[in-house]
Design an enzyme around this catalytic site. Sequence first.
Site, PDB file in Angstrom:
ATOM      1  N   SER A  81      -5.275  -0.700  13.806  1.00 53.99           N
ATOM      2  CA  SER A  81      -6.407   0.311  14.181  1.00 53.99           C
ATOM      3  C   SER A  81      -6.641   0.390  15.368  1.00 53.99           C
ATOM      4  O   SER A  81      -7.054  -0.903  16.041  1.00 53.99           O
ATOM      5  CB  SER A  81      -7.347   0.346  13.106  1.00 53.99           C
ATOM      6  OG  SER A  81      -8.474   1.506  13.598  1.00 53.99           O
TER       7      SER A  81
ATOM      8  N   TYR B   4     -14.887  -3.847   8.939  1.00 57.45           N
ATOM      9  CA  TYR B   4     -13.558  -3.053   8.964  1.00 57.45           C
ATOM     10  C   TYR B   4     -13.023  -3.482  10.409  1.00 57.45           C
ATOM     11  O   TYR B   4     -11.777  -3.654  10.422  1.00 57.45           O
ATOM     12  CB  TYR B   4     -13.476  -1.413   8.833  1.00 57.45           C
ATOM     13  CG  TYR B   4     -12.336  -0.729   8.869  1.00 57.45           C
ATOM     14  CD1 TYR B   4     -11.339  -0.715   7.951  1.00 57.45           C
ATOM     15  CD2 TYR B   4     -12.120  -0.178   9.981  1.00 57.45           C
ATOM     16  CE1 TYR B   4     -10.404  -0.165   8.212  1.00 57.45           C
ATOM     17  CE2 TYR B   4     -10.796   0.505  10.223  1.00 57.45           C
ATOM     18  CZ  TYR B   4      -9.937   0.460   9.065  1.00 57.45           C
ATOM     19  OH  TYR B   4      -8.679   1.147   9.389  1.00 57.45           O
TER      20      TYR B   4
ATOM     21  N   GLY C  91       0.719  -1.177   0.060  1.00 56.77           N
ATOM     22  CA  GLY C  91       0.089  -0.090  -0.078  1.00 56.77           C
ATOM     23  C   GLY C  91       0.906   1.275  -0.102  1.00 56.77           C
ATOM     24  O   GLY C  91       0.613   1.897   0.818  1.00 56.77           O
TER      25      GLY C  91
ATOM     26  N   GLY D 163      -0.976   8.255   0.789  1.00 61.30           N
ATOM     27  CA  GLY D 163      -1.101   8.367   2.299  1.00 61.30           C
ATOM     28  C   GLY D 163       0.111   8.063   2.986  1.00 61.30           C
ATOM     29  O   GLY D 163       1.233   8.386   2.707  1.00 61.30           O
ATOM     30  N   ILE D 164      -0.307   7.368   4.168  1.00 64.17           N
ATOM     31  CA  ILE D 164       0.850   7.076   5.202  1.00 64.17           C
ATOM     32  C   ILE D 164       1.918   6.226   4.372  1.00 64.17           C
ATOM     33  O   ILE D 164       3.127   6.396   4.617  1.00 64.17           O
ATOM     34  CB  ILE D 164       0.437   6.431   6.385  1.00 64.17           C
ATOM     35  CG1 ILE D 164      -0.340   7.547   7.143  1.00 64.17           C
ATOM     36  CG2 ILE D 164       1.602   5.809   7.195  1.00 64.17           C
ATOM     37  CD1 ILE D 164      -1.077   6.692   8.350  1.00 64.17           C
ATOM     38  N   GLY D 165       1.668   5.146   3.477  1.00 61.06           N
ATOM     39  CA  GLY D 165       2.649   4.338   2.905  1.00 61.06           C
ATOM     40  C   GLY D 165       3.430   4.917   2.179  1.00 61.06           C
ATOM     41  O   GLY D 165       4.706   4.886   2.074  1.00 61.06           O
TER      42      GLY D 165
END
Length: 276
Positions: free
Chosen positions: A142, A167, A11, A15-17
């Site tokens: 998460s 999720y 990923g 974003g964060i990746g």
Amino acid sequence: MPENRVIMLTGSTDGIGFETVRRLATPGATVVVHARNDEEGAAAYQRLVNSGVDSRRLQPAIADFADLRQVADLAAAVADTYPQLDVLVNNAGIGGTNHRTVTKDGHEQTFQVNYLAPYLLTRLLVNTLAASPVGRVVNVSSSLHRGGRINWTDPSWKRRYNRGAAYAQSKLALTMFTAALTELEPKIHEAISVHPGIIATGMLPHYSYRGRPVSEGAEVLARLADPDAKVLNGCFYDGRLPARAASAAVEPEAVGKLWRVSERLTLLDQRRTDRA
């Protein structure tokens, strides 16, 4: 960082990746930059290079996690290319859809992309990770895993699908997988999971209307993925600090059950045979 360290981050296209790759792609390191398809991979590669990252530090890799055959092919390609893998960061994930979506493998999409795919990828790369003195797996979980439960009789939510519940289940499963790696897979040297924070990415609607900058989440993830960083094996991190995971995430009987169920759902033994 010593020479010739190999870090794989799933990923990696946004974003964060994406921001984490920028921090990890330093001299002496090769970062395997995973994307869902060729177009996203090429775009991310070009953005990384344009931002100043040395192209020699980057190795593109492609696999759609909604297709477990592609995940198995990705694992085989990485194992064939690198004698050892120092760190595997299972970062790829989706928030799920409002209406239940089923993959070609027959699983609910959120459960497969967020959990079954990284489970399969990690299990198929065990020997490559074991060849490294670090051999670390970082699972991006998460804080919402604490509100999840494993729907043992219907993990793909054929009945009463709920986006939020799907999720939370996927992130609970990924956190349980961290415990399983430390207890059931002796070849893995280190396994941790992390909630990088409430960050302003596409996943933000699952948490809040406001999030912290992507750079802050990437800083956390890059530190834990640094082969030279010391981590607490089996630990759940909330940002930079160790924290308590949900009790269900470390309950030995449930952890073992999920390990066995996941082997069956991913056809792990068959894929290992096909690879051999």
